[in-house]
Design a protein around this motif. Structure first.
Motif, PDB file in Angstrom:
ATOM      1  N   MET A 124       0.840  -1.204   0.000  1.00  0.00           N
ATOM      2  CA  MET A 124       0.000   0.000   0.000  1.00  0.00           C
ATOM      3  C   MET A 124       0.869   1.247   0.000  1.00  0.00           C
ATOM      4  N   SER A 125       0.527   2.203  -0.837  1.00  0.00           N
ATOM      5  CA  SER A 125       1.285   3.454  -0.930  1.00  0.00           C
ATOM      6  C   SER A 125       0.381   4.641  -0.627  1.00  0.00           C
ATOM      7  N   TYR A 126       0.984   5.707  -0.123  1.00  0.00           N
ATOM      8  CA  TYR A 126       0.271   6.982  -0.042  1.00  0.00           C
ATOM      9  C   TYR A 126       0.199   7.553  -1.447  1.00  0.00           C
ATOM     10  N   LEU A 127      -0.936   8.156  -1.778  1.00  0.00           N
ATOM     11  CA  LEU A 127      -1.160   8.737  -3.107  1.00  0.00           C
ATOM     12  C   LEU A 127      -1.836  10.092  -2.938  1.00  0.00           C
ATOM     13  N   VAL A 128      -1.282  11.108  -3.607  1.00  0.00           N
ATOM     14  CA  VAL A 128      -1.889  12.443  -3.598  1.00  0.00           C
ATOM     15  C   VAL A 128      -2.077  12.906  -5.038  1.00  0.00           C
ATOM     16  N   ILE A 129      -3.302  13.296  -5.373  1.00  0.00           N
ATOM     17  CA  ILE A 129      -3.621  13.918  -6.666  1.00  0.00           C
ATOM     18  C   ILE A 129      -3.828  15.399  -6.392  1.00  0.00           C
ATOM     19  N   SER A 130      -3.045  16.247  -7.067  1.00  0.00           N
ATOM     20  CA  SER A 130      -3.057  17.678  -6.741  1.00  0.00           C
ATOM     21  C   SER A 130      -3.411  18.540  -7.945  1.00  0.00           C
ATOM     22  N   PHE A 131      -4.382  19.434  -7.734  1.00  0.00           N
ATOM     23  CA  PHE A 131      -4.707  20.486  -8.701  1.00  0.00           C
ATOM     24  C   PHE A 131      -4.618  21.815  -7.954  1.00  0.00           C
ATOM     25  N   SER A 132      -3.827  22.736  -8.475  1.00  0.00           N
ATOM     26  CA  SER A 132      -3.650  24.013  -7.783  1.00  0.00           C
ATOM     27  C   SER A 132      -3.394  25.118  -8.788  1.00  0.00           C
ATOM     28  N   HIS A 133      -3.093  26.326  -8.265  1.00  0.00           N
ATOM     29  CA  HIS A 133      -2.757  27.461  -9.114  1.00  0.00           C
ATOM     30  C   HIS A 133      -1.533  27.169  -9.973  1.00  0.00           C
ATOM     31  N   LYS A 134      -0.784  26.120  -9.641  1.00  0.00           N
ATOM     32  CA  LYS A 134       0.435  25.791 -10.386  1.00  0.00           C
ATOM     33  C   LYS A 134       0.156  25.039 -11.683  1.00  0.00           C
ATOM     34  N   ASN A 135      -0.959  24.312 -11.739  1.00  0.00           N
ATOM     35  CA  ASN A 135      -1.187  23.504 -12.940  1.00  0.00           C
ATOM     36  C   ASN A 135      -2.529  23.731 -13.633  1.00  0.00           C
ATOM     37  N   ILE A 136      -3.449  24.494 -13.006  1.00  0.00           N
ATOM     38  CA  ILE A 136      -4.706  24.825 -13.680  1.00  0.00           C
ATOM     39  C   ILE A 136      -5.096  26.265 -13.379  1.00  0.00           C
ATOM     40  N   ASP A 137      -5.867  26.866 -14.292  1.00  0.00           N
ATOM     41  CA  ASP A 137      -6.276  28.260 -14.092  1.00  0.00           C
ATOM     42  C   ASP A 137      -7.533  28.331 -13.233  1.00  0.00           C
ATOM     43  N   ILE A 138      -7.953  29.557 -12.947  1.00  0.00           N
ATOM     44  CA  ILE A 138      -9.072  29.755 -12.029  1.00  0.00           C
ATOM     45  C   ILE A 138     -10.384  29.201 -12.591  1.00  0.00           C
ATOM     46  N   LYS A 139     -10.565  29.218 -13.917  1.00  0.00           N
ATOM     47  CA  LYS A 139     -11.794  28.678 -14.503  1.00  0.00           C
ATOM     48  C   LYS A 139     -11.939  27.198 -14.186  1.00  0.00           C
ATOM     49  N   MET A 140     -10.840  26.473 -14.266  1.00  0.00           N
ATOM     50  CA  MET A 140     -10.873  25.040 -13.959  1.00  0.00           C
ATOM     51  C   MET A 140     -10.989  24.815 -12.450  1.00  0.00           C
ATOM     52  N   ARG A 141     -10.309  25.652 -11.673  1.00  0.00           N
ATOM     53  CA  ARG A 141     -10.340  25.474 -10.217  1.00  0.00           C
ATOM     54  C   ARG A 141     -11.743  25.661  -9.660  1.00  0.00           C
ATOM     55  N   GLU A 142     -12.474  26.631 -10.206  1.00  0.00           N
ATOM     56  CA  GLU A 142     -13.808  26.871  -9.666  1.00  0.00           C
ATOM     57  C   GLU A 142     -14.777  25.747 -10.041  1.00  0.00           C
ATOM     58  N   LYS A 143     -14.497  25.027 -11.117  1.00  0.00           N
ATOM     59  CA  LYS A 143     -15.335  23.871 -11.475  1.00  0.00           C
ATOM     60  C   LYS A 143     -14.989  22.647 -10.626  1.00  0.00           C
ATOM     61  N   LEU A 144     -13.730  22.567 -10.205  1.00  0.00           N
ATOM     62  CA  LEU A 144     -13.303  21.445  -9.372  1.00  0.00           C
ATOM     63  C   LEU A 144     -13.681  21.623  -7.906  1.00  0.00           C
ATOM     64  N   ALA A 145     -13.905  22.869  -7.482  1.00  0.00           N
ATOM     65  CA  ALA A 145     -14.110  23.164  -6.063  1.00  0.00           C
ATOM     66  C   ALA A 145     -15.333  22.441  -5.498  1.00  0.00           C
ATOM     67  N   PHE A 146     -15.189  21.923  -4.284  1.00  0.00           N
ATOM     68  CA  PHE A 146     -16.306  21.303  -3.556  1.00  0.00           C
ATOM     69  C   PHE A 146     -16.831  22.333  -2.562  1.00  0.00           C
ATOM     70  N   ASN A 147     -17.998  22.885  -2.859  1.00  0.00           N
ATOM     71  CA  ASN A 147     -18.549  23.952  -2.025  1.00  0.00           C
ATOM     72  C   ASN A 147     -19.557  23.457  -1.006  1.00  0.00           C
ATOM     73  N   GLY A 148     -19.963  22.214  -1.150  1.00  0.00           N
ATOM     74  CA  GLY A 148     -20.935  21.663  -0.202  1.00  0.00           C
ATOM     75  C   GLY A 148     -20.446  20.342   0.369  1.00  0.00           C
ATOM     76  N   GLU A 149     -20.800  20.080   1.621  1.00  0.00           N
ATOM     77  CA  GLU A 149     -20.363  18.841   2.275  1.00  0.00           C
ATOM     78  C   GLU A 149     -20.966  17.605   1.615  1.00  0.00           C
TER      79      GLU A 149
END
Length: 440
Positions: A1-26
């Motif tokens: 078993m390995s630790y795994l992190v998938i990262s999307f941030s200001h470094k690899n996507i723009d704000i248009k993509m970030r706002e679509k990926l954002a989880f705003n509700g629980e």
């Protein structure tokens, strides 16, 4: 078993993509976590979603399969193309995943290096996942060390001081534009944590704050905390206005900073008024609060991505401190894996002694049964046998603990378990207390 992190941030996507990926509700976040944990290779998961990043932290028995499934489910949730997301994603495995997580927790991967909100946001994400039953021992262990690492970076460097958040950067930019802020009003929309931080920086920069929110009671409560804190300073002013006056406020006030959690723009071409004064609007919400198509004379709109110039200046000033912080992250990443290996060794050593105890018990009972020793001698014979076992296993136990620091640890542990027919199941409790969880 390995630790795994998938990262999307200001470094690899723009704000248009970030706002679509954002989880705003629980509910959305909980549903997504349940979906990715349906995959047989993905065990335990935490989702961190902020204005600048989405991080999925998991454990996986097949990194390639888990990563593909995680991004597929993220594509379905966001409506973004899978191939685009897969190509843009930063995928970290095991030691890389731990180093990245520690860097994120220590605010070294943030848009503004050293910003103080990220560790609290990570703790909230972890608490949520823990409460919903989406993570247990292994994620708890790595989070424990991530928070410990963040605390060490904060204590050993000055990265947590000064203008170190998106809110403070927006205020710094507004002050740079306005110059003399005395008597200048600044409108804040929203009454959440980011708005509270924004008001704090606006007051310290000399602005008079006007606050509005759909939740007028929450806005009044927030304003009252600042008025109580600054009761002695009569010049400090935080006015609360009804949300129904938003259009008029936007027309009259030169500076506006919005940070709501609305899932859609609250300022559109329909309600954005023209004005005779120059205005400067700062949208630090993701998804954005201001429609990107608004274009009015004398109006400048800044999003989090537009604050990059101040961020770059911030980074150059903090470069030496960041270098020190990265050395702490690297050292603690190695310490974490050494600690994990030591946890694997302890049950092995314990089981060696338990195996010895089992053999002693069996042989003593057999000897009494066959008349080799008298029953009244049993206790003394047992003590003698235990002394022999303890002395015999002392050096092997010590060497096993030393081996936990070497790369060969897994191979040696497996060999010892096979040689002595030891139980390979860990004796570590399922619930693991995180000492740093309650400290922001």
């Amino acid at each position: 078993m390995s630790y795994l992190v998938i990262s999307f941030s200001h470094k690899n996507i723009d704000i248009k993509m970030r706002e679509k990926l954002a989880f705003n509700g629980e509910e959305d976040k909980d549903r997504y976590l349940r979906q990715i944990l349906e995959n047989e290779h993905t065990k335990e998961a935490v989702v961190l979603s902020t204005c600048n990043r989405v991080e999925i932290v998991t454990r996986s028995s097949n990194v390639k399969n888990s990563a593909k499934n995680i991004i597929e489910k993220l594509s379905a949730y966001s409506g973004l193309d899978f191939d685009t997301l897969y190509d843009r994603a930063d995928i970290y495995d095991n030691d890389g995943a731990v180093h990245h997580l520690f860097s994120v927790a220590s605010a070294l991967d943030s848009l503004v290096i050293g910003e103080t909100q990220i560790v609290g946001q990570l703790k909230d994400a972890f608490r949520f996942s823990q409460a919903k039953g989406h993570c247990s021992t292994n994620i708890t262990r790595v989070m424990h060390y991530a928070f410990k690492c963040a605390a060490n970076v904060r204590n050993a460097t000055s990265l947590g001081t000064g203008s170190v958040s998106v809110a403070s950067t927006a205020v710094a930019k507004a002050k740079e534009i306005i110059g003399n802020t005395k008597g200048v009003k600044a409108l804040v929309i929203g009454a959440g944590e980011m708005s509270e931080l924004t008001i704090k920086h606006l007051i310290s920069s000399g602005f008079d704050v006007v606050l509005t929110s759909r939740d007028i009671k929450k806005a009044q409560n927030l304003a009252s905390t600042f008025l109580e804190e600054s009761a002695k300073a009569q010049e400090v002013k935080v006015d609360v206005k009804p949300y129904s006056e938003l259009t008029n406020l936007l027309a009259q006030i030169p500076v506006m900073i919005t940070a709501t959690s609305a899932p859609y723009p609250i300022i559109t071409k329909e309600n954005a008024p023209s004005s005779l004064i120059n205005r400067y609007w700062f949208d630090i919400a993701v998804p954005r609060d201001i429609d990107e198509n608004i274009s009015l004379s004398g109006l400048e709109v800044f999003t989090v991505d537009d604050l990059q110039d101040i961020v770059n200046e911030n980074m150059s000033l903090r470069a030496e401190q960041a270098k020190m912080a990265y050395s702490i992250v690297s050292r603690m990443s190695m310490e974490f894996f050494e600690w994990l290996k030591s946890l694997e060794i302890e049950p092995v050593v314990k089981n060696l002694y338990l195996k010895g105890e089992t053999i002693i018990d069996k042989k003593v009972k057999n000897a009494i049964k066959k008349g080799y020793i008298r029953a009244e001698e049993e206790e003394n014979i047992r003590k003698l046998c235990q002394t022999v076992i303890t002395e015999y296993l002392h050096n092997p136990s010590k060497q096993l603990k030393d081996i936990s620091k070497n790369m060969e640890c897994d191979l040696v542990v497996s060999t010892v378990q096979n040689m002595f027919a030891l139980n390979k199941e860990s004796n570590i409790p399922k619930k693991y207390k995180c000492d740093h969880l309650t400290k922001n």
